[in-house]
Scaffold this motif. Sequence first.
Motif, PDB file in Angstrom:
ATOM      1  N   VAL A   7       0.845  -1.201   0.000  1.00  0.00           N
ATOM      2  CA  VAL A   7       0.000   0.000   0.000  1.00  0.00           C
ATOM      3  C   VAL A   7       0.877   1.246   0.000  1.00  0.00           C
ATOM      4  CG1 VAL A   7      -1.704   1.315   1.334  1.00  0.00           C
ATOM      5  CG2 VAL A   7      -1.957  -1.164   1.086  1.00  0.00           C
ATOM      6  N   MET A   8       1.927   1.228   0.783  1.00  0.00           N
ATOM      7  CA  MET A   8       2.822   2.392   0.841  1.00  0.00           C
ATOM      8  C   MET A   8       3.476   2.649  -0.512  1.00  0.00           C
ATOM      9  SD  MET A   8       4.291   1.670   4.693  1.00  0.00           S
ATOM     10  CE  MET A   8       5.273   3.164   4.943  1.00  0.00           C
ATOM     11  N   ARG A   9       3.883   1.585  -1.194  1.00  0.00           N
ATOM     12  CA  ARG A   9       4.476   1.742  -2.534  1.00  0.00           C
ATOM     13  C   ARG A   9       3.432   2.266  -3.517  1.00  0.00           C
ATOM     14  NH1 ARG A   9       7.079  -3.322  -0.945  1.00  0.00           N
ATOM     15  NH2 ARG A   9       9.238  -2.812  -0.455  1.00  0.00           N
ATOM     16  N   ALA A  10       2.204   1.766  -3.407  1.00  0.00           N
ATOM     17  CA  ALA A  10       1.126   2.260  -4.282  1.00  0.00           C
ATOM     18  C   ALA A  10       0.904   3.748  -4.048  1.00  0.00           C
ATOM     19  CB  ALA A  10      -0.160   1.471  -4.037  1.00  0.00           C
ATOM     20  N   VAL A  11       0.923   4.186  -2.785  1.00  0.00           N
ATOM     21  CA  VAL A  11       0.738   5.607  -2.479  1.00  0.00           C
ATOM     22  C   VAL A  11       1.884   6.429  -3.065  1.00  0.00           C
ATOM     23  CG1 VAL A  11       0.661   7.332  -0.618  1.00  0.00           C
ATOM     24  CG2 VAL A  11      -0.756   5.265  -0.475  1.00  0.00           C
ATOM     25  N   LEU A  12       3.100   5.923  -3.019  1.00  0.00           N
ATOM     26  CA  LEU A  12       4.220   6.649  -3.637  1.00  0.00           C
ATOM     27  C   LEU A  12       3.947   6.883  -5.121  1.00  0.00           C
ATOM     28  CD1 LEU A  12       7.274   4.873  -1.943  1.00  0.00           C
ATOM     29  CD2 LEU A  12       6.490   7.232  -1.559  1.00  0.00           C
ATOM     30  N   LEU A  13       3.419   5.867  -5.805  1.00  0.00           N
ATOM     31  CA  LEU A  13       3.076   6.033  -7.220  1.00  0.00           C
ATOM     32  C   LEU A  13       1.927   7.023  -7.394  1.00  0.00           C
ATOM     33  CD1 LEU A  13       3.307   2.334  -8.419  1.00  0.00           C
ATOM     34  CD2 LEU A  13       4.806   4.219  -9.111  1.00  0.00           C
ATOM     35  N   LEU A  14       0.875   6.865  -6.609  1.00  0.00           N
ATOM     36  CA  LEU A  14      -0.274   7.764  -6.706  1.00  0.00           C
ATOM     37  C   LEU A  14       0.142   9.211  -6.467  1.00  0.00           C
ATOM     38  CD1 LEU A  14      -2.714   5.456  -4.771  1.00  0.00           C
ATOM     39  CD2 LEU A  14      -3.008   6.154  -7.168  1.00  0.00           C
ATOM     40  N   HIS A  15       1.041   9.414  -5.534  1.00  0.00           N
ATOM     41  CA  HIS A  15       1.528  10.762  -5.227  1.00  0.00           C
ATOM     42  C   HIS A  15       2.281  11.378  -6.411  1.00  0.00           C
ATOM     43  CE1 HIS A  15       2.353  14.031  -2.535  1.00  0.00           C
ATOM     44  NE2 HIS A  15       3.651  13.911  -2.684  1.00  0.00           N
ATOM     45  N   GLN A  16       2.819  10.520  -7.271  1.00  0.00           N
ATOM     46  CA  GLN A  16       3.509  10.978  -8.484  1.00  0.00           C
ATOM     47  C   GLN A  16       2.550  11.091  -9.669  1.00  0.00           C
ATOM     48  OE1 GLN A  16       6.650   8.145  -9.233  1.00  0.00           O
ATOM     49  NE2 GLN A  16       7.449   8.343  -7.165  1.00  0.00           N
ATOM     50  N   GLY A  17       1.267  10.812  -9.429  1.00  0.00           N
ATOM     51  CA  GLY A  17       0.283  10.896 -10.494  1.00  0.00           C
ATOM     52  C   GLY A  17       0.109   9.615 -11.286  1.00  0.00           C
ATOM     53  N   VAL A  18       0.739   8.531 -10.860  1.00  0.00           N
ATOM     54  CA  VAL A  18       0.645   7.255 -11.559  1.00  0.00           C
ATOM     55  C   VAL A  18      -0.569   6.491 -11.021  1.00  0.00           C
ATOM     56  CG1 VAL A  18       1.787   5.049 -12.026  1.00  0.00           C
ATOM     57  CG2 VAL A  18       3.143   7.160 -11.902  1.00  0.00           C
ATOM     58  N   ARG A  19      -1.543   6.214 -11.874  1.00  0.00           N
ATOM     59  CA  ARG A  19      -2.766   5.516 -11.473  1.00  0.00           C
ATOM     60  C   ARG A  19      -2.769   4.055 -11.890  1.00  0.00           C
ATOM     61  NH1 ARG A  19      -5.133   8.962  -7.866  1.00  0.00           N
ATOM     62  NH2 ARG A  19      -7.054   7.826  -8.070  1.00  0.00           N
ATOM     63  N   LYS A  20      -1.982   3.713 -12.907  1.00  0.00           N
ATOM     64  CA  LYS A  20      -1.894   2.342 -13.401  1.00  0.00           C
ATOM     65  C   LYS A  20      -0.428   1.988 -13.609  1.00  0.00           C
ATOM     66  CE  LYS A  20      -6.358   2.281 -15.576  1.00  0.00           C
ATOM     67  NZ  LYS A  20      -7.163   1.515 -16.483  1.00  0.00           N
ATOM     68  N   VAL A  21      -0.123   0.732 -13.382  1.00  0.00           N
ATOM     69  CA  VAL A  21       1.246   0.248 -13.559  1.00  0.00           C
ATOM     70  C   VAL A  21       1.196  -0.856 -14.609  1.00  0.00           C
ATOM     71  CG1 VAL A  21       3.250  -0.745 -12.421  1.00  0.00           C
ATOM     72  CG2 VAL A  21       1.740   0.777 -11.144  1.00  0.00           C
ATOM     73  N   GLU A  22       1.683  -0.544 -15.782  1.00  0.00           N
ATOM     74  CA  GLU A  22       1.594  -1.487 -16.897  1.00  0.00           C
ATOM     75  C   GLU A  22       2.701  -2.534 -16.895  1.00  0.00           C
ATOM     76  OE1 GLU A  22      -1.111  -1.580 -18.721  1.00  0.00           O
ATOM     77  OE2 GLU A  22      -1.856   0.204 -17.686  1.00  0.00           O
ATOM     78  N   ARG A  23       3.859  -2.204 -16.309  1.00  0.00           N
ATOM     79  CA  ARG A  23       5.006  -3.115 -16.352  1.00  0.00           C
ATOM     80  C   ARG A  23       5.595  -3.285 -14.955  1.00  0.00           C
ATOM     81  NH1 ARG A  23       8.499   0.020 -20.556  1.00  0.00           N
ATOM     82  NH2 ARG A  23       9.991  -0.563 -18.969  1.00  0.00           N
ATOM     83  N   ALA A  24       6.062  -4.493 -14.690  1.00  0.00           N
ATOM     84  CA  ALA A  24       6.622  -4.806 -13.371  1.00  0.00           C
ATOM     85  C   ALA A  24       7.818  -3.932 -13.028  1.00  0.00           C
ATOM     86  CB  ALA A  24       7.008  -6.281 -13.306  1.00  0.00           C
ATOM     87  N   ASP A  25       8.592  -3.533 -14.031  1.00  0.00           N
ATOM     88  CA  ASP A  25       9.773  -2.717 -13.732  1.00  0.00           C
ATOM     89  C   ASP A  25       9.406  -1.278 -13.369  1.00  0.00           C
ATOM     90  OD1 ASP A  25       9.071  -1.834 -16.294  1.00  0.00           O
ATOM     91  OD2 ASP A  25      11.107  -1.963 -17.097  1.00  0.00           O
ATOM     92  N   ARG A  26       8.139  -0.942 -13.392  1.00  0.00           N
ATOM     93  CA  ARG A  26       7.672   0.389 -12.978  1.00  0.00           C
ATOM     94  C   ARG A  26       7.202   0.393 -11.516  1.00  0.00           C
ATOM     95  NH1 ARG A  26       9.550   3.574 -17.080  1.00  0.00           N
ATOM     96  NH2 ARG A  26       8.869   2.711 -19.056  1.00  0.00           N
TER      97      ARG A  26
END
Length: 187
Positions: free
Chosen positions: A151-170
Motif C-alpha cells: 500500500v505504501m508503494r502504491a501511495v508513492l506512485l499515486l503521489h507521483q500521479g501514476v494511477r496504473k502500472v503497466e510493467r513490473a519494472d515500474r
Amino acid sequence: MNSAPRLWLLRHGPVECADGLCYGASDVHASEQHSRDIALRVAGELPSGVEFYASPLSRCAQLALMLEALRPDLQAQFDTRITEMDFGGWEGMAWNDIPRAEFDGWLANFAAARPGGSGESTNAFMARVGDAYDSWRASGRDAAWVTHAGVMRAVLLLHQGVRKVERADRWPTRAIAMGELMLIEAA
C-alpha cells in the motif's frame, strides 16, 4: 493544520510466520512486543486531530489499537481499501515455491494478471488504494494509515500521479522497513 494535507503511512511490525512467505491478504499476526515498541516510538510523531485509519488485518489492527491506548485522541477506523494486495493461490506459499512459469506470467502481464490465479491484479490494487488516497486528498485533512508495504508503494506512485502500472519494472523497489513511518504531503 498545514494548508496542504499530510498523510502519515506506518507499516506494521514483523510478522510471526516463516521468512520468505507470501502473505499479502492473509491475516498473519505481528509480534506483540515489536508492535508495542513501534507504537511507543511513533505515538508522539502523529499530530493531534489526524484522521486515523488502519487495515483491518490483525498485524495492522494490533498496532492501531496500541496507538489508541497511548493516544486516546487517535480513534482507528478500519478500512479494507488499505489492506495488502491479495496474491490468490500463492497466499501462504514460500515465494521460492511459486512455480516460475506462474510468476513470470504475472510479471509479463503485470497490470491485469491475477497472481496465484485468483488474486488481485496490480491495477485493481492500485484502483482500490487510489480510492482511499483520493478520499484523503478530498478531505483536505491530515491523516495517518497503519498499513502494509505494498500500500505504501502504491501511495508513492499515486503521489507521483501514476494511477496504473503497466510493467513490473515500474513498480517501486524501495525497501520499506517494518514499523517505518513515511510522510506524504499533498501538492
